[in-house]
Design an enzyme around this catalytic site. Sequence first.
Site, PDB file in Angstrom:
ATOM      1  CG  LEU A 195      -1.962  -1.053   1.322  1.00  0.00           C
ATOM      2  CD1 LEU A 195      -2.655  -1.003   2.677  1.00  0.00           C
ATOM      3  CD2 LEU A 195      -2.974  -0.856   0.203  1.00  0.00           C
TER       4      LEU A 195
ATOM      5  CG  HIS B 127      -7.139  -5.953  -8.388  1.00  0.00           C
ATOM      6  ND1 HIS B 127      -6.219  -6.392  -7.447  1.00  0.00           N
ATOM      7  CD2 HIS B 127      -8.245  -6.723  -8.209  1.00  0.00           C
ATOM      8  CE1 HIS B 127      -6.765  -7.359  -6.734  1.00  0.00           C
ATOM      9  NE2 HIS B 127      -7.995  -7.573  -7.176  1.00  0.00           N
TER      10      HIS B 127
END
Length: 190
Positions: A95, A112
């Site tokens: 992240l 993704h």
Amino acid sequence: MPKTNKIAIFASGNGSNFEAIARACAENRLNAEVVLLVCDNPKAFVIQRAEKFNIPVFEFQPKNYASKADYEMEIVQLLKKYNIDLICLAGYMRLVSDVLLDEYEGKIINIHPSLLPDFKGLNAIQRAFESGVKVTGVTTHFVDKTLDGGKIIDQIEVPIENCTFEELETRIHTAEHELYIKTLAKFLII
Ligand code: GRF
């Protein structure tokens, strides 16, 4: 002649998306230049791909820094040195925090392997395959502090029926390489 749009790619692993973007730039299908790979895993195959394209690599190991803020500050300095316009996360397994977002929010894109918001996080292809859904896909989105949670940019559907898991993985990766280029083209200054 140097191109207008300068891209940094962040990756941790194989790097097939890195290569798809670098190739699209090298073949002038995108008016951009990949000028930096940021990689948090010295063993990642993506580093060999960067060497093949003569793209500089910033390799780092998070364990050698006191905090995420510390290594992100070093990364931000490099991004500024290279005049980066756009950051592409491509299998970057971390992240990002405020240090990067304060400087580059709205300019960081991720890909993704699912139709977000479904199957956020790890092993998304496998979880979709095992879930019984008939269609999965690929999503590009802006990056914020949440896991795979920023604003969606583009999606492509990929059918699951009548294929093995390995065939689905291949279909997904092929779709990723196509979608990332299409998405990037929208954000480049011509
Ligand atoms: C891709 O499936 C991407 O969607 C996900 O991580 C994987 C990276 O693959 N975020 P590669 O390293 O680009 O081959």
